[in-house]
Design an enzyme around this catalytic site. Structure first.
Site: not given
Ligand code: THU
Length: 136
Positions: A51-53, A62, A64, A95, A98
């Site tokens: 994940n890259v915020e 996400c 994925e 999620c 995804c």
């Molecule tokens: N996140 C994912 O990378 N994939 C998912 O399927 C669930 C959530 C990440 C997004 C965010 O950076 C962190 O988890 C918290 O929600």
């Protein structure tokens, strides 16, 4: 996870290890929740993503997203097996968004290691809307 086939189990463990390794590269300064995802393509390629915020919180990518991007960036094909983990290396569920993303590139038969064991995408996202619905 228990599985009668040791080879299959070993492959799953390798895939999970790839997810754990890439989770360490996550950019998650806001949630501090690292995610690593790994998938096999139908030609045996291993694809990974973290994940890259973003300071604009809703713009988060996400883990994925990275997997799907790498699938296409390295030649395309279909996803056959998938697992994602948190920063402690525990299996987590993709999620909702995804699941839809993975459905597009793996279809209902995509095999997933989930919090309740091995499941297909059809079980994880039943009656999904997908590419076939646009054919009618
Ligand atoms: N996140 C994912 O990378 N994939 C998912 O399927 C669930 C959530 C990440 C997004 C965010 O950076 C962190 O988890 C918290 O929600």
């Amino acid at each position: 996870m228990s599985d009668s086939c040791c080879v299959e189990q070993a492959q799953w463990e390798e895939l999970k290890q790839a997810a754990v390794a890439v989770s360490e590269r996550a950019y998650a300064p806001y949630s501090r929740f690292r995610v690593g995802a790994a998938a096999l393509a139908d030609d045996g390629r291993v694809l990974v993503g973290c994940n890259v915020e973003n300071a604009a919180y809703g713009v988060v990518l996400c883990a994925e997203c990275g997997v799907v991007s790498q699938l296409h960036a390295t030649g395309g094909g279909r996803l056959t097996h998938f697992v994602c983990v948190n920063g402690d290396g525990e299996v987590i569920m993709p999620c909702g968004r995804c699941r839809q993303l993975l459905f597009e590139h793996g279809g209902p038969g995509l095999e997933m290691w989930t919090v309740s064991g091995l499941r297909t995408m059809a079980e994880v996202l039943p009656d999904a809307f997908g590419p076939d619905d646009l054919e009618a």
